[in-house]
Design a protein around this motif. Structure first.
Motif, PDB file in Angstrom:
ATOM      1  N   PRO A 289      11.367  23.601 -38.653  1.00 19.98           N
ATOM      2  CA  PRO A 289      12.223  22.441 -38.374  1.00 19.98           C
ATOM      3  C   PRO A 289      11.376  21.212 -38.114  1.00 19.98           C
ATOM      4  N   ILE A 290      11.953  20.046 -38.298  1.00 19.63           N
ATOM      5  CA  ILE A 290      11.250  18.782 -38.092  1.00 19.63           C
ATOM      6  C   ILE A 290      11.669  18.187 -36.757  1.00 19.63           C
ATOM      7  N   TYR A 291      10.676  17.955 -35.908  1.00 21.85           N
ATOM      8  CA  TYR A 291      10.926  17.284 -34.623  1.00 21.85           C
ATOM      9  C   TYR A 291      10.125  15.982 -34.622  1.00 21.85           C
ATOM     10  N   GLY A 292       9.240  15.797 -33.662  1.00 20.97           N
ATOM     11  CA  GLY A 292       8.450  14.571 -33.605  1.00 20.97           C
ATOM     12  C   GLY A 292       7.251  14.611 -34.536  1.00 20.97           C
ATOM     13  N   ALA A 293       6.501  13.501 -34.556  1.00 23.63           N
ATOM     14  CA  ALA A 293       5.379  13.354 -35.476  1.00 23.63           C
ATOM     15  C   ALA A 293       4.266  14.360 -35.188  1.00 23.63           C
ATOM     16  N   THR A 294       3.939  14.570 -33.909  1.00 22.74           N
ATOM     17  CA  THR A 294       2.875  15.519 -33.559  1.00 22.74           C
ATOM     18  C   THR A 294       3.259  16.927 -33.971  1.00 22.74           C
ATOM     19  N   ASN A 295       4.494  17.291 -33.696  1.00 23.01           N
ATOM     20  CA  ASN A 295       4.981  18.617 -34.078  1.00 23.01           C
ATOM     21  C   ASN A 295       4.973  18.794 -35.594  1.00 23.01           C
ATOM     22  N   PHE A 296       5.334  17.734 -36.314  1.00 21.36           N
ATOM     23  CA  PHE A 296       5.349  17.815 -37.778  1.00 21.36           C
ATOM     24  C   PHE A 296       3.948  18.109 -38.306  1.00 21.36           C
ATOM     25  N   ARG A 297       2.951  17.411 -37.794  1.00 19.44           N
ATOM     26  CA  ARG A 297       1.597  17.639 -38.309  1.00 19.44           C
ATOM     27  C   ARG A 297       1.076  19.021 -37.911  1.00 19.44           C
ATOM     28  N   GLU A 298       1.484  19.500 -36.752  1.00 18.83           N
ATOM     29  CA  GLU A 298       1.088  20.856 -36.359  1.00 18.83           C
ATOM     30  C   GLU A 298       1.719  21.898 -37.294  1.00 18.83           C
ATOM     31  N   SER A 299       2.968  21.664 -37.678  1.00 21.16           N
ATOM     32  CA  SER A 299       3.671  22.614 -38.543  1.00 21.16           C
ATOM     33  C   SER A 299       3.232  22.502 -39.996  1.00 21.16           C
ATOM     34  N   TYR A 300       2.937  21.270 -40.436  1.00 22.22           N
ATOM     35  CA  TYR A 300       2.560  21.013 -41.833  1.00 22.22           C
ATOM     36  C   TYR A 300       1.225  20.263 -41.849  1.00 22.22           C
ATOM     37  N   PRO A 301       0.120  20.952 -41.591  1.00 24.01           N
ATOM     38  CA  PRO A 301      -1.162  20.287 -41.337  1.00 24.01           C
ATOM     39  C   PRO A 301      -1.712  19.434 -42.469  1.00 24.01           C
ATOM     40  N   ASP A 302      -1.405  19.749 -43.730  1.00 27.19           N
ATOM     41  CA  ASP A 302      -1.906  18.887 -44.808  1.00 27.19           C
ATOM     42  C   ASP A 302      -0.815  17.975 -45.361  1.00 27.19           C
ATOM     43  N   GLY A 303       0.349  17.974 -44.717  1.00 28.92           N
ATOM     44  CA  GLY A 303       1.422  17.060 -45.081  1.00 28.92           C
ATOM     45  C   GLY A 303       2.425  17.595 -46.082  1.00 28.92           C
ATOM     46  N   ARG A 304       2.097  18.706 -46.749  1.00 26.67           N
ATOM     47  CA  ARG A 304       3.021  19.283 -47.725  1.00 26.67           C
ATOM     48  C   ARG A 304       4.057  20.157 -47.037  1.00 26.67           C
ATOM     49  N   MET A 305       5.229  20.238 -47.646  1.00 27.60           N
ATOM     50  CA  MET A 305       6.280  21.126 -47.156  1.00 27.60           C
ATOM     51  C   MET A 305       6.667  22.073 -48.296  1.00 27.60           C
ATOM     52  N   GLY A 306       5.961  23.192 -48.387  1.00 25.05           N
ATOM     53  CA  GLY A 306       6.281  24.210 -49.383  1.00 25.05           C
ATOM     54  C   GLY A 306       6.019  23.821 -50.813  1.00 25.05           C
ATOM     55  N   SER A 307       5.246  22.766 -51.045  1.00 24.79           N
ATOM     56  CA  SER A 307       5.085  22.239 -52.402  1.00 24.79           C
ATOM     57  C   SER A 307       3.694  22.484 -52.958  1.00 24.79           C
ATOM     58  N   ASP A 308       3.596  22.449 -54.284  1.00 26.59           N
ATOM     59  CA  ASP A 308       2.315  22.548 -54.971  1.00 26.59           C
ATOM     60  C   ASP A 308       2.212  21.392 -55.962  1.00 26.59           C
ATOM     61  N   PRO A 309       1.803  20.204 -55.478  1.00 29.21           N
ATOM     62  CA  PRO A 309       1.744  19.031 -56.359  1.00 29.21           C
ATOM     63  C   PRO A 309       0.668  19.110 -57.428  1.00 29.21           C
ATOM     64  N   SER A 310      -0.207  20.134 -57.369  1.00 31.39           N
ATOM     65  CA  SER A 310      -1.206  20.289 -58.432  1.00 31.39           C
ATOM     66  C   SER A 310      -0.544  20.613 -59.770  1.00 31.39           C
ATOM     67  N   LEU A 311       0.723  21.014 -59.742  1.00 29.89           N
ATOM     68  CA  LEU A 311       1.457  21.339 -60.961  1.00 29.89           C
ATOM     69  C   LEU A 311       1.958  20.089 -61.695  1.00 29.89           C
ATOM     70  N   ALA A 312       1.897  18.950 -61.034  1.00 31.51           N
ATOM     71  CA  ALA A 312       2.433  17.713 -61.605  1.00 31.51           C
ATOM     72  C   ALA A 312       1.579  17.209 -62.757  1.00 31.51           C
ATOM     73  N   THR A 313       2.239  16.610 -63.752  1.00 35.12           N
ATOM     74  CA  THR A 313       1.549  15.941 -64.853  1.00 35.12           C
ATOM     75  C   THR A 313       2.294  14.648 -65.186  1.00 35.12           C
ATOM     76  N   PRO A 314       1.613  13.664 -65.757  1.00 37.74           N
ATOM     77  CA  PRO A 314       2.305  12.443 -66.174  1.00 37.74           C
ATOM     78  C   PRO A 314       3.415  12.722 -67.180  1.00 37.74           C
ATOM     79  N   GLU A 315       3.224  13.726 -68.039  1.00 31.75           N
ATOM     80  CA  GLU A 315       4.255  14.078 -69.029  1.00 31.75           C
ATOM     81  C   GLU A 315       5.520  14.566 -68.338  1.00 31.75           C
TER      82      GLU A 315
END
Length: 249
Positions: free
Chosen positions: A198-224
């Motif tokens: 769950p999302i609470y305050g900013a400190t809690n968010f970074r503790e829960s999602y330390p690199d900022g991603r939420m279940g995502s893999d943006p390495s799959l992205a392409t301009p196409e």
């Protein structure tokens, strides 16, 4: 037509044929190790500009900063408080209503803006009524989230499955890669990514999602991929805007 590249006479002439205007709104917040901080505003603005071209609608200057308080533990994030954002949106709409606009179509790029936008609309309707502007009863506002377009959602699931996640997603990163191919970022990404907290305050968010991603893999992205998402969003939102104006084909 872009409002900021128009003269007042051109705006006056536009109002003779249409009282609708598109307002892009996004956020300035962290998007993981490879996502641009301006992602939400970049996507909303580019899509809104093309929707404006397709529908011959005027497009207002982008609201680049939104409600991103839960991202404030990451450097570079800029956020408005909900009460501030409500006042900004109210003042945007009020200024344009006084000029003669009545239909406000917000193309939004940030999920955290949705609740505040809806509150801002409610606040604005009452505020305009209290000002006794003659046509205030005809003012209508709608939020259209490009990332929630059914065609966009379907393609994201086809391309990325569960790796789409819910923040710093490959779909939104792909759109920025299409728009700004010269600033594509690469960085090592852990195969294990946090999700479901769950999302609470900013400190809690970074503790829960330390690199900022939420279940995502943006390495799959392409301009196409980004062009595909962009085209789908433009088509769906162009139809949505015309429906909003009562001009559906």
């Amino acid at each position: 037509m872009l409002l900021h590249l128009s003269t007042w006479q051109e705006v006056e002439a536009y109002l003779q044929r249409s009282q609708g205007i598109i307002i892009p709104i996004g956020s300035t917040e962290q998007h993981g190790p490879t996502g641009l901080i301006g992602t939400d505003a970049i996507c909303a603005e580019a899509i809104a500009h093309q929707v404006g071209k397709e529908t011959k609608a005027m497009v207002a200057p982008t609201i680049n900063v939104g409600m991103a308080l839960h991202h404030m533990a990451f450097p570079g994030t800029i956020s408005l408080r909900p009460i501030t954002m409500i006042q900004v949106v109210r003042d945007y709409i009020t200024s344009l209503t006084k000029a003669g606009f009545t239909n406000f179509y917000f193309i939004n790029g940030h999920g955290g803006n949705i609740a505040t936008l809806k509150a801002a609309f409610a606040e604005t309707y009452t505020y305009l009524s209290d000002l006794q502007i003659s046509h205030s009863s005809r003012v209508k506002c709608q939020v259209a989230n490009w990332f929630m377009c059914s065609s966009v959602y379907k393609l994201a699931k086809e391309l990325y499955g569960d790796s789409e996640g819910s923040h710093a997603t490959p779909s939104e990163v792909a759109v920025t890669q299409y728009i700004y191919p010269d600033v594509i970022r690469q960085a090592p990404l852990s195969p294990e990514v946090s999700k479901g907290y769950p999302i609470y305050g900013a400190t809690n968010f970074r503790e829960s999602y330390p690199d900022g991603r939420m279940g995502s893999d943006p390495s799959l992205a392409t301009p196409e991929h980004g062009k595909q998402f962009y085209d789908l969003a433009v088509k769906e939102l162009s139809n949505g805007y015309l429906r909003f104006l009562g001009m559906e084909e």
